[in-house]
Design an enzyme around this catalytic site. Structure first.
Site, PDB file in Angstrom:
ATOM      1  N   TYR A 162      41.764  47.785  96.068  1.00  0.00           N
ATOM      2  CA  TYR A 162      41.131  47.778  94.743  1.00  0.00           C
ATOM      3  C   TYR A 162      39.646  48.115  94.869  1.00  0.00           C
ATOM      4  CZ  TYR A 162      39.239  45.940  90.358  1.00  0.00           C
ATOM      5  OH  TYR A 162      38.562  45.798  89.167  1.00  0.00           O
ATOM      6  N   GLU A 196      40.507  41.263  82.181  1.00  0.00           N
ATOM      7  CA  GLU A 196      39.297  40.446  82.337  1.00  0.00           C
ATOM      8  C   GLU A 196      39.420  39.152  81.541  1.00  0.00           C
ATOM      9  OE1 GLU A 196      36.993  40.778  84.475  1.00  0.00           O
ATOM     10  OE2 GLU A 196      37.129  42.876  85.079  1.00  0.00           O
ATOM     11  N   TRP A 248      40.115  36.852  90.567  1.00  0.00           N
ATOM     12  CA  TRP A 248      40.558  38.215  90.274  1.00  0.00           C
ATOM     13  C   TRP A 248      41.809  38.556  91.085  1.00  0.00           C
ATOM     14  CZ3 TRP A 248      40.803  41.461  86.682  1.00  0.00           C
ATOM     15  CH2 TRP A 248      41.132  42.797  86.923  1.00  0.00           C
TER      16      TRP A 248
END
Length: 197
Positions: A26, A48, A56
């Site tokens: 990522y 988000e 995350w």
């Protein structure tokens, strides 16, 4: 750790990006790269919001499940979700079963569709791009909000969006390349082309 570390490939990254293969991929291929399409921006808004209060990596590991659950983040399809869809998603253990966040995803799809009458989500979000980007050397120097993220959060709320606080919007801004929060010395600093290294 707050400094850059050099991976087995000889490339410098922050410690969070070396936490797993998923996070490294990522970081190396997506985080901080410009996103200008409506569906891509809507997806990141949703993710988000779901990330709020979580790591995350937790969201990233479920990303394909989120895509399946939310019609590949097609705002028109999600905007048409009903109470039956909310009930279905609340029972879907492959995503985060937070009703407020599920409803926010639907509300934000409807707000995204409505925003098309005034230029659309991409132009709206990118109009808050700051004149300068930070140049953090350690994780401790990475800001969590900015004047622009505060203004963006306020403007989105005025347009009917939810779960779009200043910290969440700053995370979005960094994820889509609007600001470059790659640490100085990282092999990804300046990768977006939006900002010089």
């Amino acid at each position: 750790m707050t400094e850059l570390i050099t991976g087995s490939d000889g490339l410098a990254r922050p410690a969070w990006a070396e936490a797993s293969d998923l996070m490294r991929t990522y970081y190396d291929t997506e985080w901080g790269m410009p996103v200008h399409d409506e569906a891509g921006l809507y997806e990141r808004l949703v993710l988000e919001a779901f990330q709020s209060g979580l790591s995350w990596s937790t969201i990233l590991a479920r990303r394909e499940n989120f895509r399946r659950a939310f019609a590949d983040f097609d705002p028109d399809k999600v905007a048409a979700f009903t109470e039956e869809d909310v009930a279905r998603l609340k029972e879907d253990a492959s995503i985060i079963r937070n009703e407020r966040k599920i409803r926010a995803a639907i509300t934000n799809a409807r707000a995204t569709v409505a925003l098309r009458d005034d230029g659309g989500l991409p132009d709206f979000l990118w109009s808050f791009q700051p004149a300068e980007t930070p140049a953090p050397r350690t994780i401790d120097e990475v800001p969590t909000t900015s004047e622009e993220s505060v203004a963006l959060a306020k403007a989105l709320k005025a347009r009917g969006f939810t779960f779009v606080g200043p910290t969440t919007m700053y995370a979005l801004m960094s994820a889509i390349g609007m600001v470059d929060l790659h640490l100085v010395g990282s092999h990804r600093r300046g990768c977006s082309g939006v900002w010089a290294a």
